[in-house]
Scaffold this motif. Structure first.
Motif, PDB file in Angstrom:
ATOM      1  N   VAL A 112       0.865  -1.187   0.000  1.00  0.00           N
ATOM      2  CA  VAL A 112       0.000   0.000   0.000  1.00  0.00           C
ATOM      3  C   VAL A 112       0.896   1.230   0.000  1.00  0.00           C
ATOM      4  CG1 VAL A 112      -1.808   1.270   1.214  1.00  0.00           C
ATOM      5  CG2 VAL A 112      -1.796  -1.243   1.252  1.00  0.00           C
ATOM      6  N   SER A 113       0.672   2.117  -0.948  1.00  0.00           N
ATOM      7  CA  SER A 113       1.491   3.319  -1.078  1.00  0.00           C
ATOM      8  C   SER A 113       1.052   4.382  -0.070  1.00  0.00           C
ATOM      9  CB  SER A 113       1.378   3.876  -2.500  1.00  0.00           C
ATOM     10  OG  SER A 113       2.117   5.073  -2.623  1.00  0.00           O
ATOM     11  N   LEU A 114       2.018   4.860   0.725  1.00  0.00           N
ATOM     12  CA  LEU A 114       1.761   5.956   1.651  1.00  0.00           C
ATOM     13  C   LEU A 114       2.185   7.299   1.074  1.00  0.00           C
ATOM     14  CD1 LEU A 114       2.869   4.474   5.092  1.00  0.00           C
ATOM     15  CD2 LEU A 114       0.576   4.599   4.132  1.00  0.00           C
ATOM     16  N   TYR A 115       3.269   7.285   0.320  1.00  0.00           N
ATOM     17  CA  TYR A 115       3.758   8.523  -0.303  1.00  0.00           C
ATOM     18  C   TYR A 115       4.429   8.160  -1.627  1.00  0.00           C
ATOM     19  CZ  TYR A 115       6.303  12.813  -1.164  1.00  0.00           C
ATOM     20  OH  TYR A 115       6.793  13.964  -1.738  1.00  0.00           O
ATOM     21  N   PRO A 116       4.119   8.830  -2.718  1.00  0.00           N
ATOM     22  CA  PRO A 116       3.128   9.909  -2.810  1.00  0.00           C
ATOM     23  C   PRO A 116       1.704   9.393  -2.633  1.00  0.00           C
ATOM     24  CG  PRO A 116       4.046   9.384  -4.968  1.00  0.00           C
ATOM     25  CD  PRO A 116       4.799   8.565  -3.991  1.00  0.00           C
ATOM     26  N   VAL A 117       0.867  10.212  -2.013  1.00  0.00           N
ATOM     27  CA  VAL A 117      -0.492   9.813  -1.686  1.00  0.00           C
ATOM     28  C   VAL A 117      -1.351   9.875  -2.941  1.00  0.00           C
ATOM     29  CG1 VAL A 117      -2.484  10.299  -0.227  1.00  0.00           C
ATOM     30  CG2 VAL A 117      -0.172  10.746   0.618  1.00  0.00           C
ATOM     31  N   PRO A 118      -2.120   8.817  -3.240  1.00  0.00           N
ATOM     32  CA  PRO A 118      -3.047   8.884  -4.384  1.00  0.00           C
ATOM     33  C   PRO A 118      -4.073   9.994  -4.198  1.00  0.00           C
ATOM     34  CG  PRO A 118      -2.758   6.619  -3.629  1.00  0.00           C
ATOM     35  CD  PRO A 118      -2.083   7.501  -2.628  1.00  0.00           C
ATOM     36  N   GLN A 119      -4.558  10.541  -5.299  1.00  0.00           N
ATOM     37  CA  GLN A 119      -5.479  11.678  -5.238  1.00  0.00           C
ATOM     38  C   GLN A 119      -6.773  11.331  -4.513  1.00  0.00           C
ATOM     39  OE1 GLN A 119      -6.086  13.155  -9.191  1.00  0.00           O
ATOM     40  NE2 GLN A 119      -3.980  13.884  -9.410  1.00  0.00           N
ATOM     41  N   ALA A 120      -7.317  10.141  -4.736  1.00  0.00           N
ATOM     42  CA  ALA A 120      -8.568   9.761  -4.061  1.00  0.00           C
ATOM     43  C   ALA A 120      -8.369   9.713  -2.558  1.00  0.00           C
ATOM     44  CB  ALA A 120      -9.044   8.404  -4.578  1.00  0.00           C
ATOM     45  N   ARG A 121      -7.218   9.160  -2.116  1.00  0.00           N
ATOM     46  CA  ARG A 121      -6.956   9.093  -0.684  1.00  0.00           C
ATOM     47  C   ARG A 121      -6.724  10.484  -0.108  1.00  0.00           C
ATOM     48  NH1 ARG A 121      -2.036   5.481   0.963  1.00  0.00           N
ATOM     49  NH2 ARG A 121      -3.071   4.116  -0.536  1.00  0.00           N
ATOM     50  N   THR A 122      -6.107  11.359  -0.891  1.00  0.00           N
ATOM     51  CA  THR A 122      -5.902  12.731  -0.424  1.00  0.00           C
ATOM     52  C   THR A 122      -7.229  13.441  -0.182  1.00  0.00           C
ATOM     53  OG1 THR A 122      -3.853  12.825  -1.703  1.00  0.00           O
ATOM     54  CG2 THR A 122      -4.768  14.905  -0.959  1.00  0.00           C
ATOM     55  N   ALA A 123      -8.189  13.257  -1.094  1.00  0.00           N
ATOM     56  CA  ALA A 123      -9.500  13.882  -0.919  1.00  0.00           C
ATOM     57  C   ALA A 123     -10.196  13.357   0.323  1.00  0.00           C
ATOM     58  CB  ALA A 123     -10.361  13.621  -2.151  1.00  0.00           C
ATOM     59  N   ARG A 124     -10.106  12.040   0.575  1.00  0.00           N
ATOM     60  CA  ARG A 124     -10.733  11.480   1.769  1.00  0.00           C
ATOM     61  C   ARG A 124     -10.077  12.019   3.030  1.00  0.00           C
ATOM     62  NH1 ARG A 124     -10.670   6.600  -1.344  1.00  0.00           N
ATOM     63  NH2 ARG A 124      -8.822   5.897  -0.209  1.00  0.00           N
ATOM     64  N   ARG A 125      -8.754  12.163   3.004  1.00  0.00           N
ATOM     65  CA  ARG A 125      -8.058  12.693   4.178  1.00  0.00           C
ATOM     66  C   ARG A 125      -8.453  14.132   4.455  1.00  0.00           C
ATOM     67  NH1 ARG A 125      -1.800  10.463   3.940  1.00  0.00           N
ATOM     68  NH2 ARG A 125      -2.290   8.257   4.271  1.00  0.00           N
ATOM     69  N   ARG A 126      -8.632  14.909   3.404  1.00  0.00           N
ATOM     70  CA  ARG A 126      -9.043  16.297   3.606  1.00  0.00           C
ATOM     71  C   ARG A 126     -10.423  16.375   4.238  1.00  0.00           C
ATOM     72  NH1 ARG A 126      -7.080  18.845  -2.208  1.00  0.00           N
ATOM     73  NH2 ARG A 126      -4.829  18.916  -1.720  1.00  0.00           N
ATOM     74  N   LYS A 127     -11.358  15.514   3.792  1.00  0.00           N
ATOM     75  CA  LYS A 127     -12.690  15.494   4.383  1.00  0.00           C
ATOM     76  C   LYS A 127     -12.626  15.095   5.850  1.00  0.00           C
ATOM     77  CE  LYS A 127     -15.229  14.472   0.124  1.00  0.00           C
ATOM     78  NZ  LYS A 127     -16.076  13.481  -0.581  1.00  0.00           N
ATOM     79  N   LYS A 128     -11.820  14.069   6.172  1.00  0.00           N
ATOM     80  CA  LYS A 128     -11.686  13.641   7.562  1.00  0.00           C
ATOM     81  C   LYS A 128     -11.070  14.750   8.411  1.00  0.00           C
ATOM     82  CE  LYS A 128     -11.285   8.682   6.753  1.00  0.00           C
ATOM     83  NZ  LYS A 128     -10.401   7.490   6.876  1.00  0.00           N
ATOM     84  N   GLN A 129     -10.085  15.458   7.840  1.00  0.00           N
ATOM     85  CA  GLN A 129      -9.442  16.533   8.588  1.00  0.00           C
ATOM     86  C   GLN A 129     -10.421  17.653   8.886  1.00  0.00           C
ATOM     87  OE1 GLN A 129      -6.476  16.390   9.816  1.00  0.00           O
ATOM     88  NE2 GLN A 129      -6.509  18.426  10.706  1.00  0.00           N
ATOM     89  N   ARG A 130     -11.268  17.972   7.926  1.00  0.00           N
ATOM     90  CA  ARG A 130     -12.274  19.017   8.162  1.00  0.00           C
ATOM     91  C   ARG A 130     -13.261  18.595   9.237  1.00  0.00           C
ATOM     92  NH1 ARG A 130     -11.872  19.978   2.385  1.00  0.00           N
ATOM     93  NH2 ARG A 130     -13.554  18.490   1.986  1.00  0.00           N
ATOM     94  N   ARG A 131     -13.664  17.313   9.227  1.00  0.00           N
ATOM     95  CA  ARG A 131     -14.571  16.829  10.261  1.00  0.00           C
ATOM     96  C   ARG A 131     -13.921  16.862  11.638  1.00  0.00           C
ATOM     97  NH1 ARG A 131     -16.305  12.921   6.269  1.00  0.00           N
ATOM     98  NH2 ARG A 131     -14.884  11.388   7.167  1.00  0.00           N
TER      99      ARG A 131
END
Length: 226
Positions: free
Chosen positions: A44-63
């Protein structure tokens, strides 16, 4: 009969999980670096982060930020005891040191690949720094061989007067079994829970004693300041 079959299946799964190796791999070259984790047969790739995973992380961070703002008022009334936290950390230090030693002995370097081509505009500086690079690499290899199980290594250093800056390629992967990880984490977690419970009991007893002293009767004596 079905019960025995289910028991055998569960035991087989437990055995499979225990012998399963968990690992991490990282590398760097001129195109950039990368980090991956090994979970069973899949990387499983941690870096560079795939774009789909980046979007999910941003949503979680906002929550998380919204939740933190909603509970900020509740946290204001709680006091943080730095002294108690330091006492707890000092008491846990021997267990943490022992766990770190077990982790170091269990960790295996599955692969270490390092290719370095040294070059600089000044040939004299390039030769001097090339020799220093060899010294650093030899010290690193001696440290790894003395502290870890080094399964496979490939190290090469070259001096090239035709290039003006060094070129580096490095790849390393580390792993340990799930059973080894559990053998390290579970004793440390149990020791931390026992220490935390003891500190809570001591804090509660001290608070009760202080409350009792505040509520003691004055035996009818009036203050001499009146």
């Amino acid at each position: 009969m079905v019960g025995w079959i289910l028991l055998l299946v569960v035991l087989a799964l437990v055995l499979l999980v225990c012998v399963l190796r968990l690992g991490v791999a990282a590398g760097y070259e001129e195109g950039g670096g990368w980090v991956k984790v090994h979970l069973g047969p899949k990387w499983v790739s941690l870096y560079p982060v795939p774009q789909a995973r980046t979007a999910r992380r941003r949503k979680k961070q906002r929550r998380k930020e919204a939740k933190a703002e909603a509970t900020e008022e509740q946290k204001d009334g709680k006091k943080f005891s730095l002294g108690g936290t330091l006492d707890l950390a000092l008491e846990l230090l021997p267990q943490v040191r022992a766990a770190a030693g077990k982790f170091r002995r269990a960790l295996r370097v599955d692969e270490l690949c390092l290719r370095l081509t040294w070059g600089e505009p000044d040939p004299a500086d390039a030769a001097i720094h090339y020799g220093r690079a060899w010294g650093i690499v030899e010290a690193l290899l001696a440290f790894l061989e003395a502290n870890f199980v080094l399964k496979h290594r490939e190290v090469s250093l070259h001096l090239d007067y035709q290039i003006e800056r060094p070129r580096l390629f490095v790849r390393a992967s580390l792993s340990l079994t799930a059973a080894q990880l559990l053998g390290i984490v579970l004793p440390l977690g149990w020791a931390a829970l026992k220490t935390l419970w003891k500190h809570r009991k001591q804090t509660a007893a001290a608070g009760a004693a202080a409350h009792g002293r505040k509520g003691e009767p004055s035996n009818g004596k009036e203050s001499s300041c009146q």
